[in-house]
Design an enzyme around this catalytic site. Sequence first.
Site, PDB file in Angstrom:
ATOM      1  N   GLU A 116     -10.457   5.155  -8.170  1.00 51.54           N
ATOM      2  CA  GLU A 116     -10.466   5.787  -6.841  1.00 51.54           C
ATOM      3  C   GLU A 116     -10.248   7.285  -6.986  1.00 51.54           C
ATOM      4  O   GLU A 116      -9.126   7.766  -6.861  1.00 51.54           O
ATOM      5  CB  GLU A 116      -9.358   5.196  -5.945  1.00 51.54           C
ATOM      6  CG  GLU A 116      -9.585   3.764  -5.528  1.00 51.54           C
ATOM      7  CD  GLU A 116      -8.698   3.349  -4.358  1.00 51.54           C
ATOM      8  OE1 GLU A 116      -7.778   4.113  -3.997  1.00 51.54           O
ATOM      9  OE2 GLU A 116      -8.936   2.262  -3.812  1.00 51.54           O
ATOM     10  N   SER A 166       0.822  -1.210   0.000  1.00 50.93           N
ATOM     11  CA  SER A 166       0.000   0.000   0.000  1.00 50.93           C
ATOM     12  C   SER A 166       0.858   1.263   0.000  1.00 50.93           C
ATOM     13  O   SER A 166       1.805   1.388   0.778  1.00 50.93           O
ATOM     14  CB  SER A 166      -0.900   0.019   1.238  1.00 50.93           C
ATOM     15  OG  SER A 166      -1.444   1.301   1.426  1.00 50.93           O
TER      16      SER A 166
END
Length: 372
Positions: free
Chosen positions: A341, A284
């Site tokens: 996103e 991430s």
Amino acid sequence: MNASSLQMKLSYKNKVFSKAQKFNRKHKALAFLGIAYAFMAITLYDILFYFYRSGKRYICLACILLFFVFSSSFSYPAMSLNISFASDVSIAGYSSDTDEALSGVEVAESDAELAVSQDVDSELIKEAMESGNPDVTEADHLDPDKQVSLSQILEATDGGITTNWTDDKSKVDLSALGFTHFDSSDWKIMLVNKQHPIPEDYDFPLGTISGSMKCDERIIAPLLEMMRAANDSGVNLIICSPYRDRSRQTMLFNNKIDRYMDGGMNYMDAYNLASQAVTVPGSSEHQVGLAIDIITDGYSSLDEGFGNTAAGKWLADNSYKFGFILRYPAGKENITSIEFEPWHFRYVGVDAATVIHENGICLEEFWNTYVD
Ligand SMILES: [Zn+2]
């Protein structure tokens, strides 16, 4: 070896030698080619000759081998969909703690056959599927203590915050010079995804945006500058869940696995399901402090709808001027493996952000084309 085959061999060798000699006489500078040719031709001939002479022996051997292959009960285990996640484990393993990785791989191997038909708790699967995007599951965007707007930052610092950020765009036109390549070791353009996990020894200066909200210290100035510019255009950007540390990520991930295994799943199924609900540790961008999630007044959901808000539109059009990119654009899902996103922004520096924005590409494509 009988006389005739010996004769055959000698005459072949003589032929090869005379050819090589002829060649060498013609091309003195390339004599080594002639020698190499002679060497190769003779070696190959010797090998073939050996096989030819021992033909019967090899046919016997092949028959015995074939007999074993066809008559033995040895067969491949049936492959199920579960098996495909063995590759995920090894990727994640490469990325994250070695122990974790090794145990994952071991389990992957030993349980490969067992995993095929194990019953799994359908409620758990439903829950994992519904939790959807890891970025949303892990974000603290609904906690007011984990949100901050420009006015709050200014208030907290008594308006005294100075960013003294001057954009880091090169003052020369790189493309005009034919130079559009970026250095792969530049921290700003670091590629982080499942296939490119964060190196174990990656270190960066952690800075505080406000309260417990942190990110890479080097991106705070451009971030505030961007918030200021948005404010000037009448858009209030609210930062949420910037840096998330690796131990928290690992804990979230392991908790999920434990929970699924308690529900009766084997490790592989649990791992697979957990990786859909939370990010595999080490993959991430939030863990390197270069990514921030952004919401705005009246719209605090991390979903596609954010892209239609004034803030979402302003960011899509202007964030690159401050070195930020919309990291997971619509239409690039097959490359990024992450759905659209519109709230997740990643700092890459103004130069890279400009190239990415102008070409309408994602970071993975940028790496393919512009990074050495
Ligand atoms: Zn995010």
